[in-house]
Scaffold this active site. Structure first.
Site, PDB file in Angstrom:
ATOM      1  N   ASN A 191       7.268  -4.498   6.817  1.00  0.00           N
ATOM      2  CA  ASN A 191       6.340  -3.640   7.561  1.00  0.00           C
ATOM      3  C   ASN A 191       5.154  -4.511   7.966  1.00  0.00           C
ATOM      4  OD1 ASN A 191       4.663  -1.749   8.631  1.00  0.00           O
ATOM      5  ND2 ASN A 191       4.293  -0.629   6.715  1.00  0.00           N
ATOM      6  N   TRP A 192       5.177  -4.917   9.228  1.00  0.00           N
ATOM      7  CA  TRP A 192       4.116  -5.814   9.717  1.00  0.00           C
ATOM      8  C   TRP A 192       2.770  -5.108   9.863  1.00  0.00           C
ATOM      9  CZ3 TRP A 192       6.965  -8.523  14.420  1.00  0.00           C
ATOM     10  CH2 TRP A 192       7.939  -9.397  13.913  1.00  0.00           C
ATOM     11  N   LYS A 193       2.786  -3.767   9.876  1.00  0.00           N
ATOM     12  CA  LYS A 193       1.565  -2.989  10.127  1.00  0.00           C
ATOM     13  C   LYS A 193       0.941  -3.458  11.452  1.00  0.00           C
ATOM     14  CE  LYS A 193       1.238  -2.182   5.221  1.00  0.00           C
ATOM     15  NZ  LYS A 193       0.432  -1.897   4.034  1.00  0.00           N
TER      16      LYS A 193
ATOM     17  N   HIS B 120       3.875   7.030   6.090  1.00  0.00           N
ATOM     18  CA  HIS B 120       3.213   5.957   5.349  1.00  0.00           C
ATOM     19  C   HIS B 120       1.831   6.438   4.891  1.00  0.00           C
ATOM     20  CE1 HIS B 120       1.420   2.121   4.308  1.00  0.00           C
ATOM     21  NE2 HIS B 120       2.640   1.610   4.291  1.00  0.00           N
TER      22      HIS B 120
ATOM     23  N   GLU C 214      -0.951   5.052   4.823  1.00  0.00           N
ATOM     24  CA  GLU C 214      -2.051   4.717   5.731  1.00  0.00           C
ATOM     25  C   GLU C 214      -2.158   5.733   6.856  1.00  0.00           C
ATOM     26  OE1 GLU C 214      -0.752   0.686   6.381  1.00  0.00           O
ATOM     27  OE2 GLU C 214      -1.295   0.192   4.325  1.00  0.00           O
TER      28      GLU C 214
ATOM     29  N   GLU D 107       5.869   4.228  -2.526  1.00  0.00           N
ATOM     30  CA  GLU D 107       4.789   3.250  -2.414  1.00  0.00           C
ATOM     31  C   GLU D 107       3.536   3.815  -3.070  1.00  0.00           C
ATOM     32  OE1 GLU D 107       5.475   0.386   1.128  1.00  0.00           O
ATOM     33  OE2 GLU D 107       4.388   2.126   1.865  1.00  0.00           O
TER      34      GLU D 107
ATOM     35  N   GLY E  10      -1.308  -3.491  -0.892  1.00  0.00           N
ATOM     36  CA  GLY E  10      -2.297  -4.474  -0.449  1.00  0.00           C
ATOM     37  C   GLY E  10      -3.288  -4.892  -1.521  1.00  0.00           C
TER      38      GLY E  10
ATOM     39  N   SER F 259       2.661  -4.422  -2.918  1.00  0.00           N
ATOM     40  CA  SER F 259       2.473  -5.775  -3.442  1.00  0.00           C
ATOM     41  C   SER F 259       3.770  -6.446  -3.906  1.00  0.00           C
ATOM     42  CB  SER F 259       1.429  -5.783  -4.565  1.00  0.00           C
ATOM     43  OG  SER F 259       0.160  -5.387  -4.060  1.00  0.00           O
TER      44      SER F 259
ATOM     45  N   GLY G 127       4.810  -5.310   2.839  1.00  0.00           N
ATOM     46  CA  GLY G 127       3.726  -5.454   3.806  1.00  0.00           C
ATOM     47  C   GLY G 127       3.287  -6.903   3.929  1.00  0.00           C
ATOM     48  N   GLY G 128       2.205  -7.256   3.226  1.00  0.00           N
ATOM     49  CA  GLY G 128       1.601  -8.588   3.337  1.00  0.00           C
ATOM     50  C   GLY G 128       2.583  -9.739   3.249  1.00  0.00           C
TER      51      GLY G 128
HETATM   52  P1  13P Z   1       1.827  -4.642   0.692  1.00  0.00           P
HETATM   53  O1  13P Z   1       3.190  -5.250   0.476  1.00  0.00           O
HETATM   54  O2  13P Z   1       0.927  -5.471   1.535  1.00  0.00           O
HETATM   55  O3  13P Z   1       1.230  -4.171  -0.583  1.00  0.00           O
HETATM   56  O4  13P Z   1       2.090  -3.305   1.586  1.00  0.00           O
HETATM   57  C1  13P Z   1       3.047  -2.401   1.176  1.00  0.00           C
HETATM   58  C2  13P Z   1       3.262  -1.426   2.273  1.00  0.00           C
HETATM   59  O5  13P Z   1       2.414  -0.603   2.550  1.00  0.00           O
HETATM   60  C3  13P Z   1       4.514  -1.513   3.017  1.00  0.00           C
HETATM   61  O6  13P Z   1       4.708  -0.390   3.816  1.00  0.00           O
END
Ligand code: 13P
Length: 253
Positions: free
Chosen positions: A9-11, A97, A99, A169, A175, A215, A236-237
């Protein structure tokens, strides 16, 4: 058996040239792997969906969008429909999600509508759930996640559920560099699978992939993915670094 899945997930990150470099590196590393037992999905920003769907044509990688509209079509300026995404090559979409729930005020009902629009358009869904630290500290996390599931999956049929993947999640792990322990992930995933069993029956419960997100990195992926009810990850990251993300995928080989 659930399909093993690792999703990037590149966001809201990467310009097109940066994204191009990243996806080329990741797919190059992974194409030399003898055995790719996990399905690999890239959840890219809307504007790149068509480009990378074409780019990856014929390769064993899929493209997801990170969101879609809860409406089928019409006067919703700035929105993107599930049908549009399917028409430019997306095969998956992330819905719910944390967010989006937090910053864009998506309610259980809105998330449920998005799931319906996505399935109607022929997309498969990665449906996210997970509690905040405040809820976990009150020891209400199991109830909370079950409510999230019921709040948006109430109208879903067993047949539709075949095209839905759940991603657990925990918000406190996203993050923050503080992933859930394998024990914490496993116990929540077992609760989710039990919910699926009660609502949709044993077969659906056994076959639904339940991903962990929060994470995930190349160091912790192996132990998290080794948990009985963890069928992969939503990353994500660490998905923004080619070697690291490829290592996470290779945890399955
Ligand atoms: P991180 O891997 O950066 O914690 O993000 C997780 C996430 O929200 C994937 O959708």
């Amino acid at each position: 058996m659930p399909q093993k899945i690792v999703t990037a997930n590149w966001k809201m990150n990467l310009t097109l040239p940066e994204a191009n470099t990243l996806i080329s590196e990741v797919t190059n590393i992974l194409k030399d792997e003898k055995r790719n037992s996990a399905e690999v999905i890239f959840a890219v920003p809307f504007v790149y969906v068509q480009y990378f769907s074409s780019f990856l044509k014929g390769q064993p990688f899929a493209i997801a969008a990170q969101n879609c509209s809860e409406y089928e079509k019409g006067a919703y300026t700035g929105e993107i429909s599930a049908q549009m995404l399917a028409s430019v090559g997306a095969t998956w979409v992330i819905v719910g999600h944390s967010e989006r729930r937090l910053y864009y005020h998506e309610t259980y009902r809105i998330v449920g509508e998005k799931i319906q629009r996505a399935l109607e358009a022929g997309l498969k869904v990665i449906f996210c759930c997970g509690e905040t630290l405040e809820i976990r500290d009150k020891n209400e996390h199991f109830e909370f996640v079950k409510n999230q599931l019921e709040g948006s999956l109430a109208e879903i049929t067993a047949e539709q559920m075949k095209n839905i993947v759940i991603a657990y999640e925990p918000v406190w792990a996203i993050g923050t560099g503080k992933n859930a322990t394998p024990e914490q992930a496993q116990e929540m995933h077992a609760v989710i699978r039990n919910y699926l069993k009660q609502k949709f029956g044993s077969q659906i419960a056994q076959d639904t992939s339940i991903l962990y997100g929060g994470s995930v990195n190349a160091q912790n992926a192996k132990t998290l993915f080794a948990c009985q009810d963890v069928d992969g990850g939503l990353v994500g990251g660490a998905s923004l670094k080619s070697r690291e993300f490829a290592e996470i995928v290779k945890s399955y080989n």
